[in-house]
Design a protein around this motif. Sequence first.
Motif, PDB file in Angstrom:
ATOM      1  N   LYS A  18       0.730  -1.463   0.133  1.00  0.00           N
ATOM      2  CA  LYS A  18      -0.036  -0.092  -0.251  1.00  0.00           C
ATOM      3  C   LYS A  18       0.980   1.277   0.341  1.00  0.00           C
ATOM      4  O   LYS A  18       0.561   2.309  -0.316  1.00  0.00           O
ATOM      5  N   PHE A  19       2.301   1.476   0.757  1.00  0.00           N
ATOM      6  CA  PHE A  19       2.698   2.580   0.897  1.00  0.00           C
ATOM      7  C   PHE A  19       3.773   2.261  -0.211  1.00  0.00           C
ATOM      8  O   PHE A  19       4.997   3.560  -0.546  1.00  0.00           O
ATOM      9  N   GLY A  20       3.937   1.345  -0.941  1.00  0.00           N
ATOM     10  CA  GLY A  20       5.358   1.193  -2.173  1.00  0.00           C
ATOM     11  C   GLY A  20       5.393   0.336  -2.809  1.00  0.00           C
ATOM     12  O   GLY A  20       4.734  -0.790  -2.715  1.00  0.00           O
ATOM     13  N   ALA A  21       6.700   0.015  -3.305  1.00  0.00           N
ATOM     14  CA  ALA A  21       6.736  -1.061  -3.751  1.00  0.00           C
ATOM     15  C   ALA A  21       8.988  -1.405  -4.324  1.00  0.00           C
ATOM     16  O   ALA A  21       9.063  -0.605  -4.311  1.00  0.00           O
ATOM     17  N   TYR A  22       8.385  -2.885  -3.778  1.00  0.00           N
ATOM     18  CA  TYR A  22       9.936  -3.130  -3.807  1.00  0.00           C
ATOM     19  C   TYR A  22      10.300  -3.279  -5.657  1.00  0.00           C
ATOM     20  O   TYR A  22       9.533  -4.720  -6.040  1.00  0.00           O
ATOM     21  N   VAL A  23      11.680  -3.244  -5.871  1.00  0.00           N
ATOM     22  CA  VAL A  23      12.338  -3.160  -6.757  1.00  0.00           C
ATOM     23  C   VAL A  23      13.365  -4.090  -7.063  1.00  0.00           C
ATOM     24  O   VAL A  23      14.308  -3.505  -6.769  1.00  0.00           O
ATOM     25  N   THR A  24      13.744  -5.243  -8.078  1.00  0.00           N
ATOM     26  CA  THR A  24      14.835  -5.823  -7.761  1.00  0.00           C
ATOM     27  C   THR A  24      15.844  -4.541  -9.225  1.00  0.00           C
ATOM     28  O   THR A  24      14.782  -4.928 -10.310  1.00  0.00           O
ATOM     29  N   LEU A  25      16.938  -4.711  -8.642  1.00  0.00           N
ATOM     30  CA  LEU A  25      17.459  -3.585 -10.313  1.00  0.00           C
ATOM     31  C   LEU A  25      18.146  -5.221 -10.550  1.00  0.00           C
ATOM     32  O   LEU A  25      18.527  -6.550 -10.023  1.00  0.00           O
ATOM     33  N   GLU A  26      18.528  -4.275 -12.030  1.00  0.00           N
ATOM     34  CA  GLU A  26      19.358  -5.271 -13.128  1.00  0.00           C
ATOM     35  C   GLU A  26      20.981  -6.163 -12.113  1.00  0.00           C
ATOM     36  O   GLU A  26      20.647  -7.059 -12.788  1.00  0.00           O
ATOM     37  N   GLY A  27      21.537  -5.887 -10.966  1.00  0.00           N
ATOM     38  CA  GLY A  27      22.288  -5.895 -10.300  1.00  0.00           C
ATOM     39  C   GLY A  27      21.847  -6.975  -9.513  1.00  0.00           C
ATOM     40  O   GLY A  27      23.550  -7.721  -9.100  1.00  0.00           O
ATOM     41  N   GLY A  28      20.780  -7.320  -9.446  1.00  0.00           N
ATOM     42  CA  GLY A  28      20.524  -8.303  -8.225  1.00  0.00           C
ATOM     43  C   GLY A  28      20.456  -6.925  -7.167  1.00  0.00           C
ATOM     44  O   GLY A  28      19.468  -8.156  -6.037  1.00  0.00           O
ATOM     45  N   GLU A  29      20.772  -5.979  -6.766  1.00  0.00           N
ATOM     46  CA  GLU A  29      20.182  -5.276  -5.667  1.00  0.00           C
ATOM     47  C   GLU A  29      18.608  -5.221  -5.334  1.00  0.00           C
ATOM     48  O   GLU A  29      17.967  -5.096  -6.580  1.00  0.00           O
ATOM     49  N   GLU A  30      18.907  -4.548  -4.649  1.00  0.00           N
ATOM     50  CA  GLU A  30      16.833  -3.697  -4.162  1.00  0.00           C
ATOM     51  C   GLU A  30      16.541  -2.491  -4.247  1.00  0.00           C
ATOM     52  O   GLU A  30      17.773  -1.666  -3.217  1.00  0.00           O
TER      53      GLU A  30
END
Length: 116
Positions: free
Chosen positions: A18-30
């Motif tokens: 509800k408060f945002g989104a978690y994203v997995t970046l290309e290098g595997g970082e979050e």
Amino acid sequence: MSVKVGTVVEGSVASVKKFGAYVTLEGGEEGFIHISKVAREYVKNIEDYLKVGQKVEAKVLGTTKDGKWELSIKDLKSTSRRNWRNSCEIAARRFPPLREDSTRREVSVKDLKRLL
């Protein structure tokens, strides 16, 4: 891939809250995109903008308390074609046809610019 504050990164939405989104970046970082950093206008429901698995571009603002990258979609300087297309699709959902029997959606340029 080297992630630095101020750079634009690409990633995939891992989960939407509800408060945002978690994203997995290309290098595997979050990374994390707060609901206030998704669009320039008020976002009532983040799921109208982001879905799990969706590819996104975002600007790196810094780091969060838990070590994730703090990201922003709305702070990108220029709008890519993909973001413009997403804005048009969102506008079409927000502004329904003027008549029930109409299949054409009436959206003004002013409305589209407001979304950006």
